[in-house]
Design a protein around this motif. Structure first.
Motif, mmCIF file in Angstrom:
data_model
loop_
_atom_site.group_PDB
_atom_site.id
_atom_site.type_symbol
_atom_site.label_atom_id
_atom_site.label_comp_id
_atom_site.label_asym_id
_atom_site.label_seq_id
_atom_site.Cartn_x
_atom_site.Cartn_y
_atom_site.Cartn_z
ATOM 1 N N GLY A 19 -4.118 115.888 17.101
ATOM 2 C CA GLY A 19 -2.876 116.040 17.851
ATOM 3 C C GLY A 19 -3.115 115.905 19.346
ATOM 4 O O GLY A 19 -2.379 115.203 20.044
ATOM 5 N N PHE A 20 -4.172 116.533 19.811
ATOM 6 C CA PHE A 20 -4.533 116.506 21.235
ATOM 7 C C PHE A 20 -4.788 115.066 21.683
ATOM 8 O O PHE A 20 -4.280 114.607 22.713
ATOM 9 C CB PHE A 20 -5.775 117.385 21.424
ATOM 10 C CG PHE A 20 -6.204 117.577 22.849
ATOM 11 C CD1 PHE A 20 -5.267 117.694 23.857
ATOM 12 C CD2 PHE A 20 -7.554 117.665 23.175
ATOM 13 C CE1 PHE A 20 -5.668 117.887 25.172
ATOM 14 C CE2 PHE A 20 -7.957 117.858 24.481
ATOM 15 C CZ PHE A 20 -7.022 117.954 25.479
ATOM 16 N N TYR A 21 -5.565 114.335 20.844
ATOM 17 C CA TYR A 21 -5.876 112.938 21.158
ATOM 18 C C TYR A 21 -4.596 112.114 21.264
ATOM 19 O O TYR A 21 -4.419 111.329 22.190
ATOM 20 C CB TYR A 21 -6.804 112.377 20.079
ATOM 21 C CG TYR A 21 -7.030 110.902 20.182
ATOM 22 C CD1 TYR A 21 -7.928 110.393 21.115
ATOM 23 C CD2 TYR A 21 -6.334 110.007 19.375
ATOM 24 C CE1 TYR A 21 -8.131 109.039 21.232
ATOM 25 C CE2 TYR A 21 -6.526 108.649 19.482
ATOM 26 C CZ TYR A 21 -7.425 108.172 20.412
ATOM 27 O OH TYR A 21 -7.605 106.823 20.535
ATOM 28 N N THR A 22 -3.677 112.330 20.301
ATOM 29 C CA THR A 22 -2.426 111.566 20.322
ATOM 30 C C THR A 22 -1.636 111.845 21.589
ATOM 31 O O THR A 22 -1.075 110.935 22.192
ATOM 32 C CB THR A 22 -1.562 111.935 19.095
ATOM 33 O OG1 THR A 22 -2.413 111.964 17.966
ATOM 34 C CG2 THR A 22 -0.462 110.948 18.879
ATOM 35 N N ILE A 24 -2.768 112.770 24.561
ATOM 36 C CA ILE A 24 -3.315 112.240 25.817
ATOM 37 C C ILE A 24 -3.557 110.738 25.777
ATOM 38 O O ILE A 24 -3.515 110.091 26.813
ATOM 39 C CB ILE A 24 -4.605 112.985 26.257
ATOM 40 C CG1 ILE A 24 -5.679 112.911 25.187
ATOM 41 C CG2 ILE A 24 -4.313 114.415 26.632
ATOM 42 C CD1 ILE A 24 -6.980 113.558 25.618
ATOM 43 N N ALA A 25 -3.779 110.151 24.588
ATOM 44 C CA ALA A 25 -4.199 108.749 24.573
ATOM 45 C C ALA A 25 -3.082 107.764 24.242
ATOM 46 O O ALA A 25 -3.170 106.604 24.620
ATOM 47 C CB ALA A 25 -5.353 108.561 23.592
ATOM 48 N N LYS A 26 -2.050 108.197 23.534
ATOM 49 C CA LYS A 26 -1.022 107.241 23.127
ATOM 50 C C LYS A 26 0.017 107.084 24.239
ATOM 51 O O LYS A 26 0.372 108.042 24.921
ATOM 52 C CB LYS A 26 -0.335 107.721 21.843
ATOM 53 C CG LYS A 26 -1.263 107.767 20.649
ATOM 54 C CD LYS A 26 -1.463 106.390 20.068
ATOM 55 C CE LYS A 26 -2.468 106.466 18.922
ATOM 56 N NZ LYS A 26 -2.678 105.190 18.266
ATOM 57 N N GLN A 27 0.524 105.846 24.376
ATOM 58 C CA GLN A 27 1.502 105.571 25.423
ATOM 59 C C GLN A 27 2.928 105.833 24.943
ATOM 60 O O GLN A 27 3.811 106.101 25.740
ATOM 61 C CB GLN A 27 1.416 104.094 25.838
ATOM 62 C CG GLN A 27 0.066 103.669 26.329
ATOM 63 C CD GLN A 27 -0.047 103.788 27.833
ATOM 64 O OE1 GLN A 27 0.823 104.357 28.470
ATOM 65 N NE2 GLN A 27 -1.113 103.254 28.382
ATOM 66 N N ASN A 28 3.125 105.737 23.633
ATOM 67 C CA ASN A 28 4.475 105.842 23.082
ATOM 68 C C ASN A 28 4.940 107.296 23.078
ATOM 69 O O ASN A 28 4.235 108.188 22.601
ATOM 70 C CB ASN A 28 4.461 105.274 21.665
ATOM 71 C CG ASN A 28 5.844 105.155 21.104
ATOM 72 O OD1 ASN A 28 6.476 106.158 20.820
ATOM 73 N ND2 ASN A 28 6.317 103.931 20.956
ATOM 74 N N LYS A 31 5.294 108.967 19.661
ATOM 75 C CA LYS A 31 3.958 109.279 19.138
ATOM 76 C C LYS A 31 3.424 110.554 19.778
ATOM 77 O O LYS A 31 2.817 111.401 19.124
ATOM 78 C CB LYS A 31 3.001 108.116 19.433
ATOM 79 C CG LYS A 31 2.722 107.188 18.275
ATOM 80 C CD LYS A 31 2.084 107.894 17.129
ATOM 81 C CE LYS A 31 1.912 107.094 15.870
ATOM 82 N NZ LYS A 31 1.213 105.834 16.009
#
Lengths: 119, 324
Positions: A19-22, A24-28, A31
């Motif tokens: 969840g944390f990765y999503t 900080i890393a996803k632009q959408n 998401k």
């Protein structure tokens, strides 16, 4: 047995970090909100896992239940209210995303930012 | 056997979460999130948290999915492929995860009855519930009475979030109403017939959960979510207008405000009767009966607010998506 004892915590960590990765890393933006929900669910799982007592049952005191061992009700109460608050905050986030889409025509973070800078 | 099943479920949870992140189709991601919620609800049930499982199944798998989908109707469905730049995020997430995994090595074992979490307040709660409140469901007793302040705060958070959504989405957008999309699934025979069969039972179960929350798993939060889910199902099948005819938007706004007001009002009555805010024991002659009366009243308030907020939010999203 160490694997069995700690497996629950590791699943919590795995889901929390996904969840944390999503976030900080996803632009959408949708998401990101889904990532936030995953993060939140992981915390729910941790609390409910902490509440579990070996051989216990749901903490409802009834004469027909002979056992003396009950799982811990307190973390369950905390999570019960947190779930409903979680959906309300998710709805608020979604509403903001819908308005961003109407204002910028996009829900991708980099496109929104470049539009902001060119304006 | 249960242990094997719960480990299987936990593995499925991780796989589903990974799939949510990997897919670039947002519709698929939202549906997978619904499956994730259902799986986690089953896990909660296996971990003895019947109340929480009920809430998660109604809210996470039901209403949350519907809200995301109706918001997606106003947005694009495909996530744009993004190029690179994710290595830093991956590294920092891995390091945090490994640090946390290291910390778990010193955690109390899973299910250990002597863990610190079970020592401090819990024995007191278990004992005092039987003595002072005398209702079987300890969770409802803690939620409604011992932690009444906290629950009041949560209800107001839900209310404020609902008001926020209405402020953001109900600004008038001059546009012609699209008649077609408001028809729901009228032309799909099978979902409609099955849905029609289910709606009365969901509604009845919601009311049962509301009024039986002191004795079995349930209470205002679950009941509110279930009742909202049944009306939302009706709206999905028959179109938003029909759902609005059952519970008009004005009534829903009144419902969400008066629920929170009822809860706070019960607290104020406590003050007026010469005790503290949210002290139920002065509401009736016998303190134990008074506690039960107080809990039933505030649970009703919680149920009203949750139903009102979830349904108004749903209507706000559907209306917004249709106007696009």
């Amino acid at each position: 047995m160490i694997l069995l004892d700690l497996f629950h915590y590791w699943v919590f960590i795995a889901i929390l970090m996904m969840g944390f990765y999503t976030v900080i890393a996803k632009q959408n933006l949708i998401k990101k909100l889904l990532g936030l929900s995953l993060f939140q669910s992981a915390v729910f799982l941790l609390f409910i896992g902490i509440a579990k007592v070996d051989g216990g049952t749901t903490p409802i005191l009834h004469p027909s239940i002979s056992t003396e061992i009950f799982s811990n009700p307190l973390p369950q109460v905390l999570i019960l209210t947190a779930i409903v608050v979680g959906i309300s905050t998710s709805a608020l986030g979604l509403a903001i995303v819908v308005r961003i889409k109407e204002a910028y025509g996009s829900i991708e973070e980099d496109q929104i930012q470049s539009k902001d800078e060119s304006a | 056997m249960t242990a094997v099943f719960s480990i299987f479920l936990l593995c499925l949870l991780v796989i589903t979460a990974a799939a949510v992140i990997r897919t670039t189709n947002l519709f698929v991601a939202v549906m997978l999130m619904g499956i994730f919620s259902l799986l986690i609800a089953v896990s909660f049930f296996l971990l003895d948290a019947a109340d929480v499982a009920l809430t998660e199944a109604a809210v996470g798998a039901g209403i949350s999915t519907v809200l995301f989908l109706s918001a997606l109707a106003a947005l694009t469905e495909e996530e744009r492929k993004q190029a690179g730049g994710r290595v830093t995020a991956l590294i920092s997430v891995s390091i945090t995860g490994l640090l946390m995994a290291y910390a778990t090595l010193h955690k109390p074992d899973f299910g250990d009855p002597s863990a610190p979490a079970h020592q401090h307040l819990t024995p007191w709660f278990m004992q005092t519930t039987a003595e002072q409140i005398d209702i079987p469901n300890v969770i409802t007793a803690i939620l409604g009475s011992f932690r009444g302040y906290d629950t009041l705060g949560e209800v107001f958070v839900v209310l404020v979030a609902g008001i926020g959504v209405l402020f953001l989405l109900s600004s008038p957008r001059p546009s012609s109403q699209d008649k077609r999309s408001s028809e729901g699934l009228k032309h799909y025979l099978i979902p409609r017939m099955i849905g029609r069969l289910l709606i009365p039972f969901i509604l009845l179960f919601g009311l049962y959960v509301q009024f039986h929350g002191e004795y079995g798993p349930g209470g205002g939060f679950q009941a509110g979510a279930l009742i909202a889910a049944s009306i939302i199902l009706y709206g999905l099948l028959e179109g938003q207008q029909r759902a609005l005819a059952v519970l008009p938007i004005k009534f829903l706004r009144l419902l969400m405000a008066s629920g929170a007001l009822l809860y706070a009002g019960v607290g104020v009555v406590g003050i007026l009767r010469g005790s503290y805010f949210l002290d139920y024991s002065v509401l009736a002659a016998d303190p134990v009966t008074a506690q039960q009366v107080g809990i039933i009243l505030i649970e009703a308030g919680v149920g009203m607010t949750v139903t009102g907020v979830l349904l108004s939010v749903y209507h706000a999203f559907v209306a917004r998506g249709k106007l696009q």
